[in-house]
Scaffold this motif. Structure first.
Motif, PDB file in Angstrom:
ATOM      1  N   UNK A   1      36.496  34.990  28.781  1.00  8.77           N
ATOM      2  CA  UNK A   1      35.507  35.272  29.818  1.00  8.77           C
ATOM      3  C   UNK A   1      35.879  34.699  31.194  1.00  8.77           C
ATOM      4  N   UNK A   2      36.515  33.553  31.240  1.00 14.32           N
ATOM      5  CA  UNK A   2      36.840  32.956  32.538  1.00 14.32           C
ATOM      6  C   UNK A   2      37.871  33.788  33.306  1.00 14.32           C
ATOM      7  N   UNK A   3      39.006  34.181  32.692  1.00 12.68           N
ATOM      8  CA  UNK A   3      39.946  35.041  33.437  1.00 12.68           C
ATOM      9  C   UNK A   3      39.329  36.366  33.862  1.00 12.68           C
ATOM     10  N   UNK A   4      38.456  36.895  33.033  1.00 15.64           N
ATOM     11  CA  UNK A   4      37.790  38.161  33.372  1.00 15.64           C
ATOM     12  C   UNK A   4      36.858  37.965  34.556  1.00 15.64           C
ATOM     13  N   UNK A   5      36.152  36.829  34.588  1.00 19.25           N
ATOM     14  CA  UNK A   5      35.226  36.548  35.682  1.00 19.25           C
ATOM     15  C   UNK A   5      35.976  36.307  36.987  1.00 19.25           C
ATOM     16  N   UNK A   6      37.094  35.582  36.923  1.00 20.59           N
ATOM     17  CA  UNK A   6      37.873  35.303  38.131  1.00 20.59           C
ATOM     18  C   UNK A   6      38.680  36.515  38.586  1.00 20.59           C
ATOM     19  N   UNK A   7      38.922  37.452  37.690  1.00 17.04           N
ATOM     20  CA  UNK A   7      39.609  38.693  38.061  1.00 17.04           C
ATOM     21  C   UNK A   7      41.085  38.535  38.312  1.00 17.04           C
ATOM     22  N   UNK A   8      41.712  37.550  37.670  1.00 15.23           N
ATOM     23  CA  UNK A   8      43.144  37.327  37.867  1.00 15.23           C
ATOM     24  C   UNK A   8      43.672  36.511  36.691  1.00 15.23           C
ATOM     25  N   UNK A   9      44.972  36.434  36.610  1.00 12.49           N
ATOM     26  CA  UNK A   9      45.607  35.629  35.561  1.00 12.49           C
ATOM     27  C   UNK A   9      45.225  34.160  35.763  1.00 12.49           C
ATOM     28  N   UNK A  10      44.820  33.527  34.689  1.00 11.26           N
ATOM     29  CA  UNK A  10      44.289  32.171  34.786  1.00 11.26           C
ATOM     30  C   UNK A  10      44.874  31.280  33.701  1.00 11.26           C
ATOM     31  N   UNK A  11      45.271  30.088  34.115  1.00 12.99           N
ATOM     32  CA  UNK A  11      45.756  29.081  33.172  1.00 12.99           C
ATOM     33  C   UNK A  11      44.680  28.011  33.033  1.00 12.99           C
ATOM     34  N   UNK A  12      44.191  27.813  31.815  1.00 18.13           N
ATOM     35  CA  UNK A  12      43.132  26.846  31.559  1.00 18.13           C
ATOM     36  C   UNK A  12      43.746  25.619  30.897  1.00 18.13           C
ATOM     37  N   UNK A  13      43.546  24.461  31.521  1.00 16.89           N
ATOM     38  CA  UNK A  13      44.170  23.224  31.029  1.00 16.89           C
ATOM     39  C   UNK A  13      43.130  22.115  30.942  1.00 16.89           C
TER      40      UNK A  13
ATOM     41  N   UNK B   1      44.419  28.843  48.142  1.00 17.61           N
ATOM     42  CA  UNK B   1      44.240  29.032  46.700  1.00 17.61           C
ATOM     43  C   UNK B   1      44.777  30.413  46.322  1.00 17.61           C
ATOM     44  N   UNK B   2      45.673  30.457  45.338  1.00 13.61           N
ATOM     45  CA  UNK B   2      46.312  31.718  44.976  1.00 13.61           C
ATOM     46  C   UNK B   2      46.332  31.891  43.471  1.00 13.61           C
ATOM     47  N   UNK B   3      46.331  33.150  43.049  1.00  9.44           N
ATOM     48  CA  UNK B   3      46.499  33.471  41.634  1.00  9.44           C
ATOM     49  C   UNK B   3      47.995  33.390  41.283  1.00  9.44           C
ATOM     50  N   UNK B   4      48.313  33.045  40.048  1.00  9.11           N
ATOM     51  CA  UNK B   4      47.420  32.716  38.932  1.00  9.11           C
ATOM     52  C   UNK B   4      46.705  31.382  39.156  1.00  9.11           C
ATOM     53  N   UNK B   5      45.432  31.360  38.815  1.00 10.49           N
ATOM     54  CA  UNK B   5      44.606  30.176  39.032  1.00 10.49           C
ATOM     55  C   UNK B   5      44.815  29.165  37.907  1.00 10.49           C
ATOM     56  N   UNK B   6      44.619  27.899  38.260  1.00 14.05           N
ATOM     57  CA  UNK B   6      44.659  26.824  37.263  1.00 14.05           C
ATOM     58  C   UNK B   6      43.278  26.205  37.176  1.00 14.05           C
ATOM     59  N   UNK B   7      42.638  26.353  36.021  1.00 17.60           N
ATOM     60  CA  UNK B   7      41.298  25.829  35.794  1.00 17.60           C
ATOM     61  C   UNK B   7      41.409  24.544  34.990  1.00 17.60           C
ATOM     62  N   UNK B   8      40.896  23.466  35.567  1.00 18.97           N
ATOM     63  CA  UNK B   8      40.865  22.169  34.886  1.00 18.97           C
ATOM     64  C   UNK B   8      39.469  21.970  34.311  1.00 18.97           C
ATOM     65  N   UNK B   9      39.367  21.961  32.988  1.00 17.76           N
ATOM     66  CA  UNK B   9      38.037  21.847  32.372  1.00 17.76           C
ATOM     67  C   UNK B   9      37.880  20.509  31.666  1.00 17.76           C
ATOM     68  N   UNK B  10      36.634  20.051  31.613  1.00 13.15           N
ATOM     69  CA  UNK B  10      36.341  18.809  30.907  1.00 13.15           C
ATOM     70  C   UNK B  10      35.486  19.095  29.680  1.00 13.15           C
ATOM     71  N   UNK B  11      35.095  18.032  28.989  1.00 10.87           N
ATOM     72  CA  UNK B  11      34.362  18.190  27.734  1.00 10.87           C
ATOM     73  C   UNK B  11      32.949  18.708  27.954  1.00 10.87           C
ATOM     74  N   UNK B  12      32.346  18.390  29.094  1.00 12.53           N
ATOM     75  CA  UNK B  12      30.976  18.864  29.343  1.00 12.53           C
ATOM     76  C   UNK B  12      30.938  20.388  29.429  1.00 12.53           C
ATOM     77  N   UNK B  13      31.969  20.969  30.005  1.00  9.38           N
ATOM     78  CA  UNK B  13      32.039  22.431  30.094  1.00  9.38           C
ATOM     79  C   UNK B  13      32.240  23.022  28.698  1.00  9.38           C
ATOM     80  N   UNK B  14      33.094  22.395  27.898  1.00  5.08           N
ATOM     81  CA  UNK B  14      33.356  22.896  26.539  1.00  5.08           C
ATOM     82  C   UNK B  14      32.108  22.790  25.665  1.00  5.08           C
TER      83      UNK B  14
END
Length: 236
Positions: A48-60, A22-35
């Protein structure tokens, strides 16, 4: 508390980096329950999610997830805000375009068995998270705990190595660190009774024993019939 949480997240991410590529930039797959949970807890997902993970993050998200929430929002007005939140994120191709499937099935199909896309699954759905734990080894799970993004600790199943991985690890240790591999002590074999056939004496030994016993035997003299009468006639 924030520093402690970030240290824990970095430790968990380091584990997945070293063991599952697993390497940065991370890819976060989110569903409706999380939203929905983020909306109720007033969590700013993009910040908040990129800040928590501490790296560049792509949320899809996926088209299947968006369409499912859209249908449900027409039935329950409480889900309208969730639909507004989830459709703000880029749509990731899931392979179900034109023929949408349930959101959980869509997420499971993307993760597969080995998570080839190296996703971080963001969900509050207990059934989906349980599936990831049991069936998709090496996938980090992100959820909201008291309005705070939290990475779940790796399960025991993730830590368990296969026999091939264990032998590879031992070989690398011996090659790079010169460590000797301690083999488990061998079990002592229990003494078994000798086979009945193995106890038979050879024919040569038997013949030799017979010759010895024959030489020591004394011959018995047998008196002939009528011998005593002849001796009497001779004496007369």
């Amino acid at each position: 508390m924030k520093i402690r949480r970030q240290k824990k997240s970095q430790k968990i991410l380091a584990f997945f980096q070293s063991n599952f590529a697993l390497q940065a930039p991370y890819t976060v797959l989110l569903d409706a329950t999380f939203c929905r949970a983020a909306l109720e807890g007033k969590v700013l997902i993009k910040e908040q999610i990129p800040k928590y993970l501490g790296a560049q993050t792509k949320i899809v998200t996926t088209q299947c997830i968006i369409l499912e929430v859209e249908k449900l929002s027409k039935i329950s007005s409480k889900l309208y805000g969730t639909w507004i939140v989830v459709k703000q994120f880029p749509v990731h191709k899931c392979g179900h375009e034109g023929d949408p499937v349930p959101a959980s099935f869509c997420a499971k199909s993307l993760l597969g068995k080995n998570n080839p896309g190296k996703y971080i699954m963001a969900s509050q759905d207990p059934e989906l998270r349980s599936h990831v734990h049991q069936e998709v080894v090496g996938t980090p799970i992100l959820y909201l705990h008291q309005s705070a993004p939290t990475l779940e600790k790796p399960t025991k199943k993730v830590y368990k190595l296969s026999s091939h991985e264990e032998t590879t690890l031992k070989t690398l240790k011996r090659k790079h660190f010169g460590e000797t591999i301690q083999e488990p002590p061998r079990k002592k074999k229990k003494a078994k009774n000798p086979h009945s056939l193995s106890c038979k004496k050879s024919k040569k030994v038997k013949q030799a024993n017979q010759q010895k016993t024959d030489g020591k035997r004394k011959r018995k003299r047998h008196k002939r019939k009528g011998g005593a009468a002849k001796d009497m006639s001779r004496s007369e």
